[in-house]
Design a protein around this motif. Structure first.
Motif: not given
Length: 746
Positions: A515-523, A527-529
């Motif tokens: 279980l993780v916290t999605i922090e920011e969009p992929h550089m 579509d990824d983070a």
């Protein structure tokens, strides 16, 4: 000026605040705060029968044992002759040497006139006095003296009144608080002080040096007896015992003030009601804002205290020029400086750096404001004229520790310097140390080093020089550690073969679900983070719409500083919800989607091959798998916070957040040792629980992720990435499965 005394007594602490107002109806401001704690009571005023330990003629001083941890300091000017007269002062060719006045092992009666501060012992005097409200009684003195802080006319009136009333024995000093007192007040207090003098003499005869003979009054009484009769408004006390002591003291010394003492019995804390707590907290800050927009900066050093005045956002008003603007800020700062000196009880040498003023009359105006404000300060001070550079030098009597010294301790990380090594400095020094490790231990193939995550991130960067060092030495270096570690920490934890060190250092294994916290969009990939665990990065495919949310992911591939993961289907998420498509939603998203509240460092950790870290279901599934509990022999390394709750809350913040086996909870089941030994086993906290609805992992639940066209394994060695902060992870290195025979993978 009217003064209100507010007294709050707790189990281990007594606090007294002095609030001042120009009139009874005007706004009261906190002017002074005094704090005493159990075991840290002020010694000033206490009288001891001491024994001289050492006499130092070169310092014209002696050290006296009074029964405390450190000897007291007695200067030659504080010595009384056998007849009770003051010894002639040294320094101008007069007086006798100290070794002619007192001898080692001699027993003398001394009084503390200054508390022990830092490394210095208490300051002592043989001129013993007993303080009342209006008078100070000196058993060994003679005559009548009057405080110089009183006006000349009032001083002369009090001198004649007390002189006609008092016939001895001993001497008297009329205190500043006696302003406006009557003859009956002095007669009553003289009788009270003589009784205390008799008690002191009897106790002196019945004790053996070193011993305490007479103890000064409690803090509330000491503060209240210094308040002028015509300035006293009222005293509010929230403790019945302190209330009784204060009223008893006033009944003996000033019966007319007894009606002004109130017992506070409301449920709201007394200091909160009077907004004193905020004033106490303000004493810990370095910056003080002025009403005009300017501000003060207070810096404490060993030798002195420096106060810097700045104009801040104030740019002047009306048609006045720069000089008028500066003068206004300086005048406003002068009053606030004195308020801060009193509130923080700053003593010693003080340098005030006012903004430079070109005109002499403006400098005089600021200096006059400073002197006028100091008149309300009961502590003695000495002020020097303002210099052409705008500097004012002054001294203020320092008798005991101030609020800041009582409430704080020296920073254990920087030792009070206020600076620590930067992460880059530690990383560069670490490279040199790693070279030494490799040279000293030629048999080991890999090394595990405990560092702060910020340092690990720098070392794992492609340009850090780590790849070159590993190629040069033929060794591998891995890192672990938590945010609680000091930034300067660089500790070799373990060395050995590459397989065992890599097994311990890598935080996840392929196919584990966390279980993780999605922090920011992929550089790079829209579509990824990105999710982070300290300095470790998890690139989550298809998670761009879940930024700010907590989601279950399946680890696809693991590298030294990063991992690639994919989202699990919504059915296996902590709480079913819709992704945030834009910022104009109905507000049903946000942190409330966190689901089951399994701690800020992650909730569940599931693996296809049956590795669970805790719980009955975990033990059952481990027994059915191919990796029995305790199969690996290295010591347990729980990467989750040992003390954080499995049902919510944050980790405790100690080193056990994810580094090494330090901080592992006592009594941890050995069946959890399988995965709990790997750093970062969970995204933010290794809870290690299986799906509570089914009791087992769902091996086919992962969302398929398309394979990239290229693999990092196919690239030249010089182009392989050590650091995934670039977010450019090669998807070709993902390991899609982890069967019973894949334990050697990392």
């Amino acid at each position: 000026m009217k003064k209100t005394i507010v007294v709050s007594a707790d189990r281990g602490e007594t606090r007294v605040a002095v609030l001042e107002a120009k009139t009874v109806k005007s706004q009261r401001e906190v002017a002074e705060v005094y704090i005493e704690r159990r075991g840290g009571r002020s010694l000033v005023g206490n009288i001891y029968l001491g024994k001289i330990d050492n006499v130092l003629p070169g310092m014209e001083a002696a050290f006296v044992d009074i029964g405390l941890g450190r000897n007291g300091f007695l200067h030659v000017d504080e010595i009384l002759l056998p007849d009770g007269q003051q010894a002639p002062r040294r320094g101008r060719g007069q007086g006798r040497r100290i070794d002619e006045l007192i001898k080692p092992k001699q027993e003398i009666l001394v009084q503390v006139i200054k508390d022990p501060i830092k490394s210095k012992g208490a300051r002592l005097s043989m001129n013993v006095t007993i303080a009342g409200r209006y008078l100070v009684y000196a058993p060994n003195g003679s005559g009548v003296g009057v405080s110089r802080r009183l006006a000349d006319k009032e001083r002369e009136r009090l001198r004649r009144m007390v002189g006609r009333t008092y016939e001895g024995p001993g001497g008297l000093i009329v205190r500043t608080a006696a302003h406006g007192a009557k003859k009956t007040d002095f007669v009553r207090e003289i009788a009270y002080l003589h009784r205390l003098g008799d008690v002191l003499e009897k106790r002196k005869q019945g004790v053996k040096a070193p011993s305490l003979v007479f103890q000064e009054q409690d803090l509330p009484v000491r503060v209240l007896r210094d308040v002028f009769l015509n300035e006293f408004d009222k005293a509010v006390i929230d403790d019945p015992k302190q209330f009784d002591r204060v009223t008893s003291f006033f009944q003996r010394t000033a019966p007319e003030l007894v009606d002004g003492v109130e017992l506070y019995e409301e449920s709201k804390p007394l200091f909160e009601k009077w907004d004193i707590e905020r004033a106490i907290q303000s004493t810990l800050g370095q910056r003080i804002d002025l009403p005009s927009g300017g501000y003060l900066i207070i810096d404490y050093t060993e030798a002195l205290t420096v106060i810097d005045v700045n104009s801040g956002s104030f740019t002047g008003r009306g048609k006045g020029g720069l000089e008028e603007t500066i003068t206004r800020v300086n005048t406003e700062a002068a009053s606030e400086v004195v308020r801060q000196l009193r509130l923080r009880d700053i003593g010693g040498i003080i340098v005030i750096d006012f903004i430079d003023m070109a005109r002499g009359k403006n400098r005089d105006k600021v200096l006059g404001t400073l002197r006028s404000a100091l008149d309300a300060d009961k502590s003695k001070s000495y002020l020097v004229e303002i210099s052409p550079l705008g500097l004012v030098e002054m001294t203020r009597q320092n008798i005991t520790d101030g609020v800041r010294e009582i409430l704080t301790v020296k920073c254990p990380t920087c030792s009070g310097d206020g600076v620590v090594l930067s992460a880059q400095t530690v990383a560069l020094e670490g490279l040199r140390k790693m070279r030494e490790f490799a040279a000293e231990d030629k048999d080991s193939e890999a090394f595990l080093i405990r560092v702060n995550p910020k340092v690990a991130a720098l070392l794992n960067h492609a340009d850090s020089g780590l790849l070159e060092l590993e190629k040069e030495t033929g060794k591998q270096f891995h890192f672990e550690g938590g945010e609680a570690l000091p930034i300067s920490n660089f500790e070799l934890i373990e060395s050995g073969d590459r397989k065992s060190i890599e097994e311990r250092a890598l935080p996840f294994r392929p196919e584990e679900e966390v279980l993780v916290t999605i922090e920011e969009p992929h550089m790079y990939n829209a579509d990824d983070a990105i999710a982070r665990i300290d300095s470790y990065i998890i690139s989550v495919t298809g998670a761009a719409d879940w930024v700010g949310e907590r989601r279950m992911v399946r680890i696809e591939s693991v590298e030294r500083a990063a991992a690639v993961a994919s989202l699990l289907p919504d059915a296996e998420q902590p709480e079913r919800s819709q992704p945030k498509k834009d910022d104009s939603g109905d507000g049903s998203g946000g942190s409330s989607r966190g689901g089951r509240g399994r701690g800020s460092r992650g909730g569940r950790n599931r693996s296809k091959n049956g590795r669970q870290s805790s719980g009955p279901a975990a033990a059952t599934e481990t027994a059915e798998g191919d990796d029995p509990p305790g199969a690996r022999s290295e010591p347990s390394r729980n990467r989750g916070s040992a003390s954080s709750s499995r049902e919510g809350g944050k980790p405790s913040g100690d080193e056990g957040t994810f580094s090494g086996h330090a901080g592992e909870p006592a009594g941890e089941s050995t069946e959890s040792a399988g995965d709990s030994r790997r750093p970062y086993v969970d995204a933010e906290e290794q809870a290690g629980a299986v799906n509570p609805d089914h009791g087992e992992a769902s091996p086919d639940a992962a969302t398929p992720v398309p394979e990239p066209a290229s693999s990092e394994a196919d690239l030249p060695e010089s182009e392989k990435s050590v650091n995934s902060r670039r977010f450019g992870l090669r998807r070709g290195r993902r390991r899609r499965g982890r069967g019973p025979d894949s334990n050697a993978e990392s």
